[in-house]
Scaffold this motif. Sequence first.
Motif, PDB file in Angstrom:
ATOM      1  N   ARG B  67       0.631  -1.249   0.092  1.00 41.28           N
ATOM      2  CA  ARG B  67      -0.085  -0.119   0.173  1.00 41.28           C
ATOM      3  C   ARG B  67       1.028   1.267   0.039  1.00 41.28           C
ATOM      4  O   ARG B  67       1.898   0.942   0.847  1.00 41.28           O
ATOM      5  N   ARG B  68       0.262   2.054  -1.011  1.00 42.37           N
ATOM      6  CA  ARG B  68       1.650   3.514  -0.959  1.00 42.37           C
ATOM      7  C   ARG B  68       0.527   4.628  -0.674  1.00 42.37           C
ATOM      8  O   ARG B  68      -0.453   4.490  -1.682  1.00 42.37           O
ATOM      9  N   ALA B  69       0.754   5.993   0.079  1.00 46.02           N
ATOM     10  CA  ALA B  69      -0.126   6.985   0.406  1.00 46.02           C
ATOM     11  C   ALA B  69      -0.017   7.430  -1.073  1.00 46.02           C
ATOM     12  O   ALA B  69       1.992   7.843  -1.137  1.00 46.02           O
ATOM     13  N   THR B  77      -5.192   5.745  -0.761  1.00 52.19           N
ATOM     14  CA  THR B  77      -3.877   4.914  -0.721  1.00 52.19           C
ATOM     15  C   THR B  77      -4.256   4.230  -1.640  1.00 52.19           C
ATOM     16  O   THR B  77      -5.292   3.322  -1.737  1.00 52.19           O
TER      17      THR B  77
END
Lengths: 216, 216
Positions: B67-69, B77
């Motif tokens: 997961r990447r914001a 995200t």
Amino acid sequence: MKTYGQYCAAAKALDVVGDRWSLLIVRELLNQGPCRFTDLKYGLPGIPPNLLSSRLRHLESAGVVERRAEPPPVATTLIHLTGMGRELEPVVHSLAEWGVRFMATMAPGDVFRSQWLGFPVSLYLNDREPHGQDFTIKVDTGDRPAYIEVRDGSVRLRLETMAEPDLILSGAPDIVLGLLSGHLSLSQGVASGLEVSGPTALLDRIVPGYAATSLG
Amino acid sequence: MKTYGQYCAAAKALDVVGDRWSLLIVRELLNQGPCRFTDLKYGLPGIPPNLLSSRLRHLESAGVVERRAEPPPVATTLIHLTGMGRELEPVVHSLAEWGVRFMATMAPGDVFRSQWLGFPVSLYLNDREPHGQDFTIKVDTGDRPAYIEVRDGSVRLRLETMAEPDLILSGAPDIVLGLLSGHLSLSQGVASGLEVSGPTALLDRIVPGYAATSLG
DNA sequence: CGGCATCCTCTTTGATACTG
DNA sequence: CAGTATCAAAGAGGATGCCG
């Protein structure tokens, strides 16, 4: 298993072989060839017999496997892959190729069967001297012995007993695998309990990076 | 899922991605690229949200997704495949290739999503005239439109809106698929409700056996 | 034995509703 | 939007029994 209800090729495939154990049943039939129920059960440690039975019925009705009553001397019915079943080979192989990254160490409690060496053999080993002399390596990991046959430039795993191997490797599955994949040098293997008898130079012909690791 | 407890590459792979829905999550991320939770849910019709959530946690802890914001303007995200996750592409593709045999007819109740056209496009279509003019086909199956882009000799599926397509295909998913795979001629497709507007000769460039079926 | 079928318990799934 | 809560139903796992 309930179908996914998706008009998508991958989902349709998983509707047929996506159940737990199903692809491993196909793996066994690919590695061992036609099998008795009992052979499958041995090659699938942990499967409850009712599940094996149920999966086979499902795969049979889908046309992936078929049962054939064999004439004597076999005197039992064997479970075969159909043509459609054999076409799952790329699926099982690509899974295995992806999964080798988890084979670095053997988890405690993991069971091993000799026929599973088939994947590493076809993945890692090839004959660097295709016109050299044929030879055979016996591999003993505690399960029944397997044989790596180097012949006519190809490297294959054989499960039948072969007379007079040129080299014998004996040790825990992860150590043998480490050696065959080139992640372990011969001396590291021996330090981890591997026993080798015969001309170790033969490994040079087929093991990736062997020359490098044996120098180091 | 309980692990198989087998020291075998295929079994280890299935320990990670063998759960129900897991490989379909990977399929969506391969087809759509980084996704929000909701995008995944839309691309996986039938999945309960708690299962999606649970599978994502499992895949994340195994290193398959992350997961990447995202910074504005995304403001949420996104779920990405890691490198390890992208390496599952051969698995999903070989599954899809095996599964196309079940796509001849659409089962009643089957759901369809445009992005699933990616498999047939990469499997069946190629440009027979790589130096010809680029063109775009809009495909409308009831879900959001998809675009088959023929450009620089390659054929790709695009999901973003593209201006001024040269040809528009509109009809039920199985009819469109029948046409694209060459199992249905244009006239058979039209007889089954397919609507075509634009120069149909363009299909000749990319559809297998099109010349033959359009003659017959 | 080989090839299952049964019984029982435990976990997972699917469907829906609800919350920060 | 991105999940968690709840709960009934289905499926998995393990032991054991049956029948040629």
